[in-house]
Scaffold this motif. Structure first.
Motif, short mmCIF file in Angstrom:
data_model
loop_
_atom_site.label_atom_id
_atom_site.label_comp_id
_atom_site.label_asym_id
_atom_site.label_seq_id
_atom_site.Cartn_x
_atom_site.Cartn_y
_atom_site.Cartn_z
N PRO A 12 -5.33 -11.95 0.82
CA PRO A 12 -5.93 -12.51 -0.40
C PRO A 12 -5.55 -13.96 -0.68
O PRO A 12 -6.21 -14.61 -1.48
CB PRO A 12 -5.41 -11.59 -1.50
CG PRO A 12 -4.20 -10.93 -0.94
CD PRO A 12 -4.43 -10.83 0.53
N HIS A 67 0.20 -15.40 -3.41
CA HIS A 67 -0.83 -14.62 -4.10
C HIS A 67 -0.40 -14.29 -5.53
O HIS A 67 -1.12 -14.61 -6.48
CB HIS A 67 -1.11 -13.33 -3.31
CG HIS A 67 -2.20 -12.50 -3.89
ND1 HIS A 67 -2.24 -11.13 -3.80
CD2 HIS A 67 -3.31 -12.86 -4.60
CE1 HIS A 67 -3.32 -10.68 -4.41
NE2 HIS A 67 -3.99 -11.70 -4.90
N THR A 68 0.75 -13.65 -5.72
CA THR A 68 1.17 -13.26 -7.08
C THR A 68 2.58 -13.72 -7.43
O THR A 68 3.01 -13.51 -8.56
CB THR A 68 1.13 -11.73 -7.24
OG1 THR A 68 2.17 -11.16 -6.44
CG2 THR A 68 -0.22 -11.15 -6.86
N CYS A 124 3.48 -10.08 3.83
CA CYS A 124 3.77 -9.70 2.46
C CYS A 124 3.57 -8.20 2.31
O CYS A 124 2.53 -7.66 2.70
CB CYS A 124 2.86 -10.45 1.48
SG CYS A 124 3.15 -9.96 -0.23
N CYS A 178 5.45 -14.84 -2.67
CA CYS A 178 4.11 -14.83 -2.09
C CYS A 178 3.19 -15.72 -2.92
O CYS A 178 3.16 -15.60 -4.15
CB CYS A 178 3.57 -13.40 -2.07
SG CYS A 178 1.91 -13.31 -1.35
N VAL A 219 5.38 -12.51 -6.04
CA VAL A 219 6.40 -11.48 -5.81
C VAL A 219 7.19 -11.79 -4.54
O VAL A 219 6.76 -12.57 -3.68
CB VAL A 219 5.78 -10.06 -5.66
CG1 VAL A 219 5.07 -9.66 -6.94
CG2 VAL A 219 4.85 -9.99 -4.46
N THR A 268 3.13 -6.44 -0.33
CA THR A 268 2.31 -5.97 -1.45
C THR A 268 0.84 -5.81 -1.06
O THR A 268 0.25 -4.75 -1.27
CB THR A 268 2.43 -6.93 -2.65
OG1 THR A 268 3.81 -7.03 -3.00
CG2 THR A 268 1.65 -6.41 -3.85
N HIS A 269 0.23 -6.85 -0.46
CA HIS A 269 -1.19 -6.74 -0.07
C HIS A 269 -1.40 -7.16 1.39
O HIS A 269 -2.51 -7.51 1.78
CB HIS A 269 -2.08 -7.60 -0.98
CG HIS A 269 -1.96 -7.28 -2.43
ND1 HIS A 269 -1.44 -8.16 -3.35
CD2 HIS A 269 -2.27 -6.15 -3.11
CE1 HIS A 269 -1.45 -7.60 -4.56
NE2 HIS A 269 -1.94 -6.38 -4.44
N ASP A 270 -0.32 -7.18 2.18
CA ASP A 270 -0.40 -7.37 3.63
C ASP A 270 -0.86 -8.74 4.10
O ASP A 270 -1.37 -8.87 5.22
CB ASP A 270 -1.30 -6.29 4.27
CG ASP A 270 -0.72 -4.91 4.09
OD1 ASP A 270 0.53 -4.80 4.03
OD2 ASP A 270 -1.50 -3.94 4.01
N ALA A 271 -0.74 -9.76 3.29
CA ALA A 271 -1.04 -11.10 3.77
C ALA A 271 -0.13 -11.44 4.95
O ALA A 271 1.03 -11.02 5.01
CB ALA A 271 -0.84 -12.14 2.66
S1 FES Z 1 1.28 -10.31 -3.45
FE1 FES Z 1 1.43 -11.00 -1.40
S2 FES Z 1 -0.55 -10.61 -0.59
FE2 FES Z 1 -0.72 -10.00 -2.69
#
Ligand code: FES
Length: 110
Positions: free
Chosen positions: A88, A48-49, A70, A46, A51, A72-75
């Motif tokens: 995010p 974002h981070t 994703c 991802c 992962v 983890t934070h639903d992107a």
């Molecule tokens: S790790 Fe994928 S949206 Fe935050």
């Protein structure tokens, strides 16, 4: 390097599947999405981070199976481009990989 990933029938439409590749001793995690008779491949990271994206093994799509999601934070990412349209990291992109259908096999040139 050309690697056979699987048979095209191994991934439902719509559906997705992850793979671990050994590229010159380095482990590369990728995933393939099969949607509307097209295959799309991305690095499983991802923006974002960094992962892995899946929420369960081989589960990369949202509930409606219209976007990559994703866990983890639903992107949400467009399946055909990897472009993030929500979350995010909106405006960022998954890293695409080159894949090709050859006969009944799916191959990559990583
Ligand atoms: S790790 Fe994928 S949206 Fe935050």
């Amino acid at each position: 390097m050309t690697t056979t990933l699987c048979l095209i029938s191994d991934i439902t439409d719509p559906g997705s599947k992850s793979f671990q590749l050994d590229v010159n001793g380095e482990e590369i995690n990728i995933f393939i999405v099969h949607k509307d008779a097209q295959f799309h491949g991305f690095i499983n990271s991802c923006p974002h981070t960094g992962v892995n994206l899946e929420w369960l093994e081989d589960q990369f799509l949202d509930m409606d199976q219209n976007f990559i999601q994703c866990s983890t934070h639903d992107a949400l990412f467009e399946i055909d481009t990897g472009h993030c349209i929500y979350g995010p990291c909106a405006g960022d992109n998954l890293t695409p990989i080159q894949i090709q259908v050859v006969g009944n096999r799916l191959i990559t040139h990583i």
